[in-house]
Design a protein around this motif. Structure first.
Motif, short mmCIF file in Angstrom:
data_model
loop_
_atom_site.label_atom_id
_atom_site.label_comp_id
_atom_site.label_asym_id
_atom_site.label_seq_id
_atom_site.Cartn_x
_atom_site.Cartn_y
_atom_site.Cartn_z
N ILE A 1 0.86 -1.18 0.00
CA ILE A 1 0.00 0.00 0.00
C ILE A 1 0.90 1.23 0.00
O ILE A 1 1.88 1.29 0.74
N ARG A 2 0.54 2.22 -0.85
CA ARG A 2 1.30 3.46 -0.87
C ARG A 2 0.33 4.63 -0.81
O ARG A 2 -0.67 4.66 -1.53
N LEU A 3 0.62 5.59 0.07
CA LEU A 3 -0.21 6.76 0.27
C LEU A 3 0.66 8.01 0.14
O LEU A 3 1.62 8.18 0.88
N ILE A 4 0.32 8.87 -0.85
CA ILE A 4 1.03 10.13 -1.04
C ILE A 4 0.04 11.26 -0.81
O ILE A 4 -0.89 11.44 -1.61
N ILE A 5 0.17 11.97 0.28
CA ILE A 5 -0.75 13.06 0.62
C ILE A 5 -0.15 14.37 0.13
O ILE A 5 1.00 14.69 0.43
N PRO A 6 -0.93 15.16 -0.68
CA PRO A 6 -2.35 15.00 -1.03
C PRO A 6 -2.56 14.46 -2.44
O PRO A 6 -3.60 14.69 -3.05
N ASP A 7 -1.61 13.74 -2.99
CA ASP A 7 -1.62 13.40 -4.41
C ASP A 7 -2.41 12.15 -4.76
O ASP A 7 -3.32 12.18 -5.57
N SER A 8 -2.07 11.01 -4.15
CA SER A 8 -2.65 9.76 -4.60
C SER A 8 -2.51 8.68 -3.55
O SER A 8 -1.80 8.83 -2.55
N THR A 9 -3.19 7.57 -3.82
CA THR A 9 -3.06 6.38 -2.99
C THR A 9 -3.27 5.17 -3.88
O THR A 9 -4.01 5.23 -4.88
N ARG A 10 -2.62 4.06 -3.53
CA ARG A 10 -2.81 2.85 -4.33
C ARG A 10 -2.55 1.61 -3.50
O ARG A 10 -1.79 1.65 -2.51
N ALA A 11 -3.19 0.52 -3.88
CA ALA A 11 -2.94 -0.80 -3.32
C ALA A 11 -2.53 -1.70 -4.46
O ALA A 11 -3.14 -1.65 -5.55
N GLU A 12 -1.51 -2.50 -4.27
CA GLU A 12 -0.98 -3.26 -5.40
C GLU A 12 -0.42 -4.61 -4.97
O GLU A 12 -0.15 -4.86 -3.79
N LEU A 13 -0.26 -5.48 -5.96
CA LEU A 13 0.38 -6.77 -5.79
C LEU A 13 1.67 -6.77 -6.60
O LEU A 13 1.70 -6.28 -7.73
N ARG A 14 2.73 -7.31 -6.01
CA ARG A 14 4.03 -7.35 -6.67
C ARG A 14 4.52 -8.80 -6.74
O ARG A 14 4.54 -9.50 -5.73
N TYR A 15 4.88 -9.20 -7.94
CA TYR A 15 5.40 -10.56 -8.12
C TYR A 15 6.77 -10.48 -8.77
O TYR A 15 6.92 -9.93 -9.88
N VAL A 16 7.79 -10.97 -8.08
CA VAL A 16 9.16 -10.97 -8.59
C VAL A 16 9.69 -12.39 -8.54
O VAL A 16 9.68 -13.03 -7.49
N HIS A 17 10.13 -12.86 -9.70
CA HIS A 17 10.68 -14.20 -9.79
C HIS A 17 11.85 -14.17 -10.77
O HIS A 17 12.22 -13.10 -11.26
N ASP A 18 12.45 -15.30 -11.07
CA ASP A 18 13.56 -15.33 -12.01
C ASP A 18 13.15 -14.77 -13.35
O ASP A 18 12.19 -15.24 -13.97
N TYR A 19 13.86 -13.74 -13.80
CA TYR A 19 13.70 -13.12 -15.12
C TYR A 19 12.41 -12.33 -15.30
O TYR A 19 12.15 -11.85 -16.40
#
Length: 242
Positions: free
Chosen positions: A57-75
């Motif tokens: 979760i990222r919150l930038i006041i007063p600009d934006s907010t977002r919830a996300e999923l991150r997947y990091v694997h080989d390549y």
């Protein structure tokens, strides 16, 4: 060397951090109270749901907010999420984000997309490439639906001294800005860095590691072209790291 390329935001990140992070200039959206401008950037990453998959979760006041999923694997590295982005009317539009990177830590390429659900329009389309060695990191990005070009490099002399350079060119408005900067660890817990660009802005910063997870930074910036009509900017920032 690790095989994983990271996420799209990692392309050119070290150069951006050295040249722009924690300086006295303000982002486009910020709060103004008398003579003080300020904003808040908060992010939180949760543990792995399954191997390689994390939520954030990222919150930038007063600009934006977002919830996300991150997947990091080989390549491969994938980032997808939903968020709210402030518009010119000071209202918030729902945005769908997606980015993907393929490659290794030596060479990778990727793209980042943003879809505005209120207007049903693609408001973000970026493509980036990066080539890295142990000491030299280089990147090339086409941003703003190919309206701007950004090239950057980050070179580490040793564990204490680093330099960076960035060239930005806007196609439609026909302007080019070159920014150069350097940072040096004076003491194990004290970092000094400075930067200057062709627009006439010169900045400097001192960052102090106060305790295990707390950093504070004091910065200053002056516009050489308007130094007689405008006062220099001073900034203070504080960061908590995991």
């Amino acid at each position: 060397m690790r095989k994983r390329p990271g996420l799209y935001d990692d392309i050119g990140k070290k150069a951006r951090d050295l040249l722009h992070r924690n300086y006295a200039h303000q982002p486009p959206n910020h709060y103004h109270d008398q003579c003080i401008d300020w904003n808040l950037d908060f992010s939180c990453q949760f543990g792995e749901i399954i191997p390689g998959l994390k939520a954030a979760i990222r919150l930038i006041i007063p600009d934006s907010t977002r919830a996300e999923l991150r997947y990091v694997h080989d390549y491969i590295g994938i980032n997808a999420g939903l968020g709210l982005k402030a518009n010119t009317s000071k209202e918030f539009d729902p945005i769908v984000y997606f980015s993907g990177v393929v490659g290794t830590t030596l060479f990778s390429m990727g793209t980042a997309l943003g879809f505005d659900m209120s207007t049903r329009a693609l408001n973000k389309f970026n493509i980036g490439f990066t080539f890295n060695t142990d000491s030299l990191l280089t990147s090339l990005s086409l941003n703003d639906k190919f309206d701007s070009l950004e090239a950057a490099m980050h070179y580490t002399f040793n564990h204490r001294t680093t330099i960076a350079a960035e060239v930005k060119h806007n196609v439609s408005e026909e302007w080019t800005t070159v920014t150069i900067g350097a940072q040096h660890a004076v003491f194990p817990f004290t970092l000094v860095k400075a930067r200057a660009n062709t627009d006439g802005r010169v900045g400097a910063l001192v960052r102090q590691h106060v305790c295990e997870k707390l950093y504070i930074a004091i910065s200053g910036e002056v516009d050489i072209k308007t130094v007689k009509s405008k006062t220099p900017k001073l900034g203070f920032s504080m960061a908590l790291s995991p």
